[in-house]
Design a protein around this motif. Structure first.
Motif, PDB file in Angstrom:
ATOM      1  N   GLN A  56       0.883  -0.610   0.275  1.00  0.00           N
ATOM      2  CA  GLN A  56       0.042  -0.216   0.055  1.00  0.00           C
ATOM      3  C   GLN A  56       0.619   1.307  -0.064  1.00  0.00           C
ATOM      4  OE1 GLN A  56      -3.419  -0.218   3.454  1.00  0.00           O
ATOM      5  NE2 GLN A  56      -3.301  -1.758   3.086  1.00  0.00           N
TER       6      GLN A  56
ATOM      7  N   ARG B   7       3.176   2.152  -3.481  1.00  0.00           N
ATOM      8  CA  ARG B   7       2.485   2.202  -4.158  1.00  0.00           C
ATOM      9  C   ARG B   7       1.933   3.394  -4.014  1.00  0.00           C
ATOM     10  NH1 ARG B   7      -4.088   0.328  -5.314  1.00  0.00           N
ATOM     11  NH2 ARG B   7      -4.107   1.335  -7.317  1.00  0.00           N
TER      12      ARG B   7
ATOM     13  N   THR C 130       2.543   4.652  -8.549  1.00  0.00           N
ATOM     14  CA  THR C 130       2.270   3.829  -9.866  1.00  0.00           C
ATOM     15  C   THR C 130       1.120   2.636  -9.722  1.00  0.00           C
ATOM     16  OG1 THR C 130       3.178   2.031  -8.400  1.00  0.00           O
ATOM     17  CG2 THR C 130       4.582   3.115  -8.894  1.00  0.00           C
ATOM     18  N   GLU C 131       0.119   1.926 -10.190  1.00  0.00           N
ATOM     19  CA  GLU C 131      -0.458   1.601 -10.629  1.00  0.00           C
ATOM     20  C   GLU C 131      -0.830   0.114  -9.631  1.00  0.00           C
ATOM     21  OE1 GLU C 131      -2.554   2.850 -14.316  1.00  0.00           O
ATOM     22  OE2 GLU C 131      -0.450   2.464 -14.621  1.00  0.00           O
ATOM     23  N   VAL C 132       0.410  -0.937  -9.011  1.00  0.00           N
ATOM     24  CA  VAL C 132       0.586  -2.056  -9.101  1.00  0.00           C
ATOM     25  C   VAL C 132       1.903  -2.108  -8.139  1.00  0.00           C
ATOM     26  CG1 VAL C 132       0.969  -4.240  -9.365  1.00  0.00           C
ATOM     27  CG2 VAL C 132      -0.638  -3.000 -10.639  1.00  0.00           C
ATOM     28  N   CYS C 133       1.591  -2.828  -6.706  1.00  0.00           N
ATOM     29  CA  CYS C 133       2.808  -3.106  -5.916  1.00  0.00           C
ATOM     30  C   CYS C 133       2.629  -4.749  -5.542  1.00  0.00           C
ATOM     31  CB  CYS C 133       3.384  -2.137  -5.033  1.00  0.00           C
ATOM     32  SG  CYS C 133       5.012  -2.294  -4.150  1.00  0.00           S
TER      33      CYS C 133
ATOM     34  N   THR D 241      -0.752  -7.703  -2.830  1.00  0.00           N
ATOM     35  CA  THR D 241      -0.149  -7.105  -3.605  1.00  0.00           C
ATOM     36  C   THR D 241      -1.494  -6.028  -3.723  1.00  0.00           C
ATOM     37  OG1 THR D 241      -0.801  -6.692  -5.927  1.00  0.00           O
ATOM     38  CG2 THR D 241      -2.815  -7.872  -5.472  1.00  0.00           C
ATOM     39  N   GLU D 242      -1.349  -4.424  -4.364  1.00  0.00           N
ATOM     40  CA  GLU D 242      -2.404  -3.705  -4.794  1.00  0.00           C
ATOM     41  C   GLU D 242      -2.358  -3.496  -5.637  1.00  0.00           C
ATOM     42  OE1 GLU D 242      -5.126  -1.221  -2.217  1.00  0.00           O
ATOM     43  OE2 GLU D 242      -3.764  -2.865  -1.372  1.00  0.00           O
ATOM     44  N   GLY D 243      -3.223  -3.225  -6.358  1.00  0.00           N
ATOM     45  CA  GLY D 243      -3.503  -2.933  -8.277  1.00  0.00           C
ATOM     46  C   GLY D 243      -3.570  -4.512  -8.776  1.00  0.00           C
TER      47      GLY D 243
ATOM     48  N   VAL E  14       6.704  -3.213  -8.449  1.00  0.00           N
ATOM     49  CA  VAL E  14       5.463  -1.872  -9.203  1.00  0.00           C
ATOM     50  C   VAL E  14       5.423  -2.324 -10.645  1.00  0.00           C
ATOM     51  CG1 VAL E  14       6.381  -0.420  -7.215  1.00  0.00           C
ATOM     52  CG2 VAL E  14       7.377  -0.366  -9.638  1.00  0.00           C
TER      53      VAL E  14
ATOM     54  N   GLN F 271       3.030  -0.294 -14.571  1.00  0.00           N
ATOM     55  CA  GLN F 271       2.464   0.411 -14.803  1.00  0.00           C
ATOM     56  C   GLN F 271       1.734   0.297 -15.964  1.00  0.00           C
ATOM     57  OE1 GLN F 271       4.500   4.398 -13.295  1.00  0.00           O
ATOM     58  NE2 GLN F 271       2.175   5.215 -13.950  1.00  0.00           N
TER      59      GLN F 271
END
Length: 754
Positions: free
Chosen positions: A27, A30, A35-38, A55-57, A127, A129
């Motif tokens: 969290q 990101r 970025t859109e994903v970590c 994961t976040e994304g 990460v 995008q």
């Protein structure tokens, strides 16, 4: 950026468990990188597969389900390369592997960095995008820095789970090992009892005293209470230790004396500071000085001072004491175990010790060896606050602690305990016999001493002399330089205790790394600073008083030898010898008739190795301090568990240095001794004897094992072994070759496994 890093690490440190820590990481990273994903993938050591752990994304449902082989996909590619992978379009890379569960086909750009802790790849931080672009250098640097910061945090969270018998995937694990450094030999199996400090000095704020007289009275009452505690604990330990070994508690009582710590605290209270704040100032000042010291034997005094400070504070805070019930097989665990803590456990119940901080040269390790309690020091990765009540195995021979032991591991260690007991009983018979090889070579075995407590133990084990007596101790327990008469009395005790055996006294070894409270020295690099002979030559008044005290102490005994520490050049020896002869003349002029004692030089720094031929011509003997010599040759702090694997006294460079010194002594017809830990390693002792070493000086505990092994081998076989290992280029290969050869001769029972 630094503030962002710090905040993330602090938040992760506060997480309740590993899954929570990983959720915070994805969290916050990101958010910080925009970025859109970590995502975080961890490498399961049992299956050698990477598992998506947070994961976040990406699709959350994929967590725990998506796995890759260690060489599979971009994640495996990052782990294999052990460096960042930064891609503008991940899908076109030949290593790209698509997982429908994650939905990651929408994300083009990819930046992955390995998470590495102590050379072990633990996982990969990623990460991503949607837009095709390469992450810039700043972004890559941030993620690399974050990964390095988080590696230790993740390792700690992983260890915290493992200590309770659960892997990070929720599976049951056994035989979880935590590495430290050996403190006292032996093996113990028992129940952990965690001791936390009674009070936190660092948390004490400044506060003006409302009533100075009341604060003074409160402090004196607390001081007297701790004095009583010390006396009570000393009495409890009296049944386990010889009276001389209880001398350490006299040191504690001296520290608590009104003329020492007490007086300093009172002075600050009188300036208007409340008692707790004054105590904090004085203790912090003393601890800071001790922690700068290089000599581990003396540096550990910081722990003693801290412990006393906490105990006084506990009374000031009216914390009182909790009655604790100790199990029958108690393994005492603490961040910093102190000698005082030993006295709080009934002697019949204490079977092992584990300290997160400290080294094998600390006071508690010395006492533990005297009491025969297996001890591991420096177990820095052990989440010690979580082990209370758990079964542990303490391996003091190798510096290892095991939690959740399997039946198989428990049986293995129970067998080791039985074998060790039988071995010790057998070696006791060797006390009166000389150390002579099977082909008639005589090898004198001496001991290293520091505390008076070492004397009886050394003589019990058949020591034939003292190869190193640390004269710093009487200087450390006072608030001023001891007088000539005080030093003379201390040295006389040692010389009389061993008479007629020789006693080698090292001249005062203080300096930037061993600053006395009344002789403060602050340096950026105390390891390479103003220390040892450098200090005493700059202060001849200190050196002359000490030398006169040594000479007068030897009157009628004539068993004194003087040794000069940290010699790195010829002129230092010339200056020291000039002062010794001056002191000798002064003693004779006073009517004290003593012979001139032998004078020797310690070989501890590489410069002395390369001048050994010149040095040995100037003195009566050379003595190699292998602890410092190994440390300086390899540039490794020997008491730092983080680099313990790099510190190895059987390193080819160390062996070559020792051979060079031995040749110099042999050509000059002068004796060479070794007074470092290497001399107490039975296998290494074989090599030292083969080199032509005339005396081995060691910790008294190891003497019987060394004597047994050297009595079972011929000098001819020892020389053949030396010739073989000198051709090898790896310290671990040297050790395994040496151990294998000795085991094949039937001599393996006294060998350590490291």
């Amino acid at each position: 950026m630094l503030n962002t890093l710090r905040r993330i690490v602090q938040e992760v440190n506060a997480a309740r468990d590993l899954p929570a820590a990983l959720d915070i990481i994805v969290q916050r990273v990101r958010e910080a990188m925009g970025t859109e994903v970590c995502s975080v993938y961890l490498l399961d050591p049992d299956t050698s597969r990477y598992v998506l752990m947070a994961t976040e994304g990406l699709n959350k449902s994929a967590v725990g389900l998506v796995t890759l082989a260690s060489n599979e996909g971009l994640i495996g590619y990052v782990g294999t390369r052990e460096e960042p992978v930064n891609l503008e379009d991940a899908a076109v890379h030949p290593k790209f592997r698509y997982f429908a569960e994650t939905g990651e086909e929408r994300f083009a750009s990819f930046l992955g960095v390995p998470i590495i802790h102590h050379r072990r790849v633990m996982g990969v931080l990623v990460v991503q995008q949607k837009a095709r672009r390469q992450f810039d250098e700043g972004e890559e640097s941030f993620l690399v820095t974050m990964s390095a910061q988080l590696a230790g945090v993740i390792a700690h969270a992983e260890a915290t789970g493992a200590i309770r018998g659960l892997g990070w995937g929720g599976e049951v694990v056994q035989d979880t090992r935590f590495d430290g450094v050996p403190g006292a030999p032996g093996v113990a199996i028992g129940q952990a009892v965690v001791i936390l400090p009674p009070a936190d000095l660092n948390a004490v704020p400044d506060k003006p005293a409302v009533d100075i007289d009341a604060e003074l009275a409160l402090f004196r009452t607390a001081l007297e209470s701790v004095r009583r505690d010390m006396q009570t604990l000393s009495s409890k330990l009296a049944s386990q230790l010889r009276p001389e070994e209880l001398a350490l508690f006299d040191v504690y009582l001296m520290m608590l004396d009104d003329a020492a710590l007490g007086n300093e605290v009172v002075a600050i209270i009188r300036t208007g500071q409340w008692a707790q704040g004054a105590l904090r100032e004085v203790i912090s000042d003393h601890v800071g000085r001790f922690e700068l010291m290089d000599d581990p034997y003396l540096r550990e005094r910081a722990t003693d001072v801290k412990d006393l400070g906490r105990r006084i504070l506990a009374y000031l805070q009216e914390a009182g004491r909790q009655d604790r019930v100790y199990p029958e097989q108690t393994i005492l665990v603490s961040e910093e175990i102190t000698p005082v803590m030993l006295g709080e456990v009934p002697k019949e119940k204490l079977v092992g010790l584990v300290s997160v901080l400290g080294s094998g040269s600390s006071h508690v390790a010395i006492l533990a060896r005297a009491m025969g309690v297996p001890t591991v020091m420096g177990a820095v990765d052990l989440p010690y606050t979580r082990v209370d009540g758990l079964e542990l195995i303490v391996d003091g021979n190798h510096g290892e602690v095991y939690s959740n032991p399997s039946q198989e591991l428990r049986r293995h260690y129970l067998e080791l305990v039985r074998e060790e007991r039988e071995l010790v009983q057998g070696l006791e018979k060797l006390r009166e016999v000389p150390c002579i090889t099977t082909d008639g070579h005589r090898m004198p075995l001496w001991v290293n001493t520091g505390l008076l407590a070492d004397v009886a133990r050394s003589l019990d084990r058949g020591a034939e002399g003292v190869g190193l007596y640390r004269t710093e101790v009487p200087f450390m327990i006072q608030d001023r330089f001891p007088s000539e008469k005080e030093q003379q009395a201390t040295y006389r005790e040692q010389l009389e205790a061993f008479h007629p055996l020789p006693v080698t006294m090292r001249s005062l070894d203080i300096g930037g790394d061993k600053a006395l409270t009344y002789f403060p020295i602050k340096e950026d690099n105390p390891f390479l600073g103003w220390r040892g002979i450098r200090v005493t030559l700059d202060h001849p008044e200190i050196f002359l008083v000490q030398t006169r005290a040594m000479l007068k102490a030897s009157h009628g005994l004539n068993n004194l030898r003087i040794m000069l520490p940290m010699i790195s050049s010829i002129f230092e020896v010339e200056d020291a010898l000039h002062l010794i002869h001056r002191a000798y003349s002064e003693v004779l002029d006073e009517g004290v008739d003593v012979p001139m004692p032998p004078v020797g030089v310690m070989i501890e720094v590489p410069a002395a190795v390369y001048q050994a031929r010149e040095l040995v011509q100037m003195v009566d003997f050379l003595s190699v301090g292998t602890n410092d010599l190994t440390q300086y040759l390899l540039a490794v702090d020997r008491n730092n568990p983080r680099v313990a694997d790099l510190y190895h006294s059987l390193h080819p460079a160390v062996l070559q240095a020792l051979v060079k010194v031995a040749h110099a002594c042999r050509d000059a017809g002068k004796p060479m001794s070794v007074c470092g830990e290497m001399a107490g390693d039975p296998a290494a002792a074989v090599l030292l004897m083969a080199m032509g070493c005339d005396v081995l000086s060691m910790n008294a505990t190891n003497l019987p094992k060394v004597k047994w092994l050297l009595r079972q081998i011929s000098l001819e076989d020892a020389k053949a072994l030396l010739d073989e290992v000198l051709l090898l280029d790896n310290p671990h290969l040297v050790q395994s070759t040496l151990h294998l050869a000795l085991k094949n001769m039937g001599l393996g029972k006294v060998l350590s496994q490291r």
